[in-house]
Design a protein around this motif. Structure first.
Motif, PDB file in Angstrom:
ATOM      1  N   CYS A  92      51.467   9.130 -11.548  1.00 34.69           N
ATOM      2  CA  CYS A  92      52.482   9.435 -12.560  1.00 34.69           C
ATOM      3  C   CYS A  92      53.505  10.425 -12.030  1.00 34.69           C
ATOM      4  O   CYS A  92      54.721  10.235 -12.190  1.00 34.69           O
ATOM      5  CB  CYS A  92      51.820   9.975 -13.824  1.00 34.69           C
ATOM      6  N   THR A 178      59.771  -2.169 -16.294  1.00 33.81           N
ATOM      7  CA  THR A 178      60.116  -1.420 -17.501  1.00 33.81           C
ATOM      8  C   THR A 178      61.630  -1.374 -17.639  1.00 33.81           C
ATOM      9  O   THR A 178      62.370  -1.646 -16.694  1.00 33.81           O
ATOM     10  CB  THR A 178      59.604   0.040 -17.465  1.00 33.81           C
ATOM     11  N   LEU A 186      58.209   7.348 -21.223  1.00 32.18           N
ATOM     12  CA  LEU A 186      56.902   7.609 -20.619  1.00 32.18           C
ATOM     13  C   LEU A 186      56.873   8.985 -19.964  1.00 32.18           C
ATOM     14  O   LEU A 186      55.872   9.701 -20.051  1.00 32.18           O
ATOM     15  CB  LEU A 186      56.571   6.522 -19.602  1.00 32.18           C
ATOM     16  N   TRP A 190      54.414  12.058 -20.871  1.00 29.85           N
ATOM     17  CA  TRP A 190      53.618  12.682 -19.802  1.00 29.85           C
ATOM     18  C   TRP A 190      53.801  14.193 -19.808  1.00 29.85           C
ATOM     19  O   TRP A 190      52.837  14.954 -19.689  1.00 29.85           O
ATOM     20  CB  TRP A 190      54.036  12.066 -18.469  1.00 29.85           C
ATOM     21  N   LEU A 204      49.580   4.991 -20.175  1.00 31.36           N
ATOM     22  CA  LEU A 204      49.913   3.800 -20.961  1.00 31.36           C
ATOM     23  C   LEU A 204      49.065   3.730 -22.234  1.00 31.36           C
ATOM     24  O   LEU A 204      49.557   3.333 -23.295  1.00 31.36           O
ATOM     25  CB  LEU A 204      49.710   2.538 -20.117  1.00 31.36           C
ATOM     26  N   TYR A 207      50.645   6.054 -24.593  1.00 31.64           N
ATOM     27  CA  TYR A 207      51.924   5.464 -25.017  1.00 31.64           C
ATOM     28  C   TYR A 207      51.691   4.438 -26.121  1.00 31.64           C
ATOM     29  O   TYR A 207      52.387   4.433 -27.140  1.00 31.64           O
ATOM     30  CB  TYR A 207      52.566   4.822 -23.791  1.00 31.64           C
TER      31      TYR A 207
END
Length: 253
Positions: A92, A178, A186, A190, A204, A207
């Motif tokens: 990430c 995406t 996202l 995060w 995810l 999310y």
């Protein structure tokens, strides 16, 4: 359209090496009529360009200057540029190092540079779906080593099982598309979660838990992780055998 390739990992599963793991030679390419070794990351670069990427951002660590040198030695159909991840903090963190460069793009392609997958055009159905977040799924024998994806018959993702020993699906995500806005959302999530998510699957799930949709496309056929010695050998064997036969219709498309 732009691609993000997170290539800052240390490659501990296959060390020691004399080069970045993304440059491991797997198969070959022809340059000016001469057959040369082909770096594993080059497969992903080619797939992104074939899908329509005009730019590719590689996220690298400071010591991976050999990646820059390798991709600077020939022209590609996309501009390749680099962002540095100072310390290894997970997937990430690597992806979001590039987020400010891609947030205004309609479509962002994401893949892992130590993998090789077929068909080469597996990105295309995910792009055509138009979903804000679309996972490109591939079947594997051992899903517990990856992020297995649970989805319904319509492709709506219900949950991502991150390296679970009892994974309920043999389908894993091997690439992602995406929108730039979804990737920005996202990142904001995060950061709101104190940047604790290292694996994309965990983020995810959060999310989706916040009410956002994630879709999946089962367009993959073969997925090989070259980040282990066993996977490296399997990829070499697969490409060698594939080179002896004519490609299938889906591979040639």
């Amino acid at each position: 359209m732009i691609g993000i390739i997170p290539a800052a990992g240390a490659g501990e599963r296959i060390q020691p090496l004399g080069c970045s793991k993304e440059l491991l030679p797997v198969g070959s390419r022809h340059v000016d009529g001469v057959e040369r070794p082909k770096a594993v990351a080059e497969y992903l670069v080619e797939r992104m360009i074939a899908a329509g990427a005009e730019q590719i951002c590689m996220v690298i660590s400071a010591e991976k200057s050999d990646i820059v040198k390798y991709f600077a030695e020939r022209d590609y159909g996309a501009e390749i540029f680099y962002v540095v991840q100072q310390r290894p903090r997970g997937l990430c963190d690597a992806l979001f190092r590039a987020e400010s460069f891609v947030r205004n793009h309609d479509r962002v392609l994401i893949g892992l540079p130590d993998t090789i997958w077929f068909p080469e055009n597996a990105f295309r159905p995910a792009i055509d779906s138009g979903a804000d977040v679309e996972l490109v799924l591939f079947p594997v024998v051992n899903p517990s080593a990856f992020d297995a994806v649970i989805c319904d018959d319509s492709g709506r993702v219900e949950r991502v099982e991150v390296k679970q020993p009892d994974a309920r699906s043999c389908w894993i995500w091997g690439a992602v598309t995406t929108s730039g806005q979804a990737l920005h959302a996202l990142r904001l999530l995060w950061e709101a979660r104190h940047r604790e998510d290292q694996y994309l699957g965990h983020l995810l799930n959060a999310y989706m838990g916040a009410g956002n949709g994630v879709h999946a496309t089962l367009s993959g056929e073969t997925y090989m992780d070259v980040g282990t010695l066993a996977g490296y050998r399997a990829a070499q064997d697969f490409l060698r055998e594939r080179g002896k036969r004519k490609p299938t219709v889906s591979e040639a498309a």
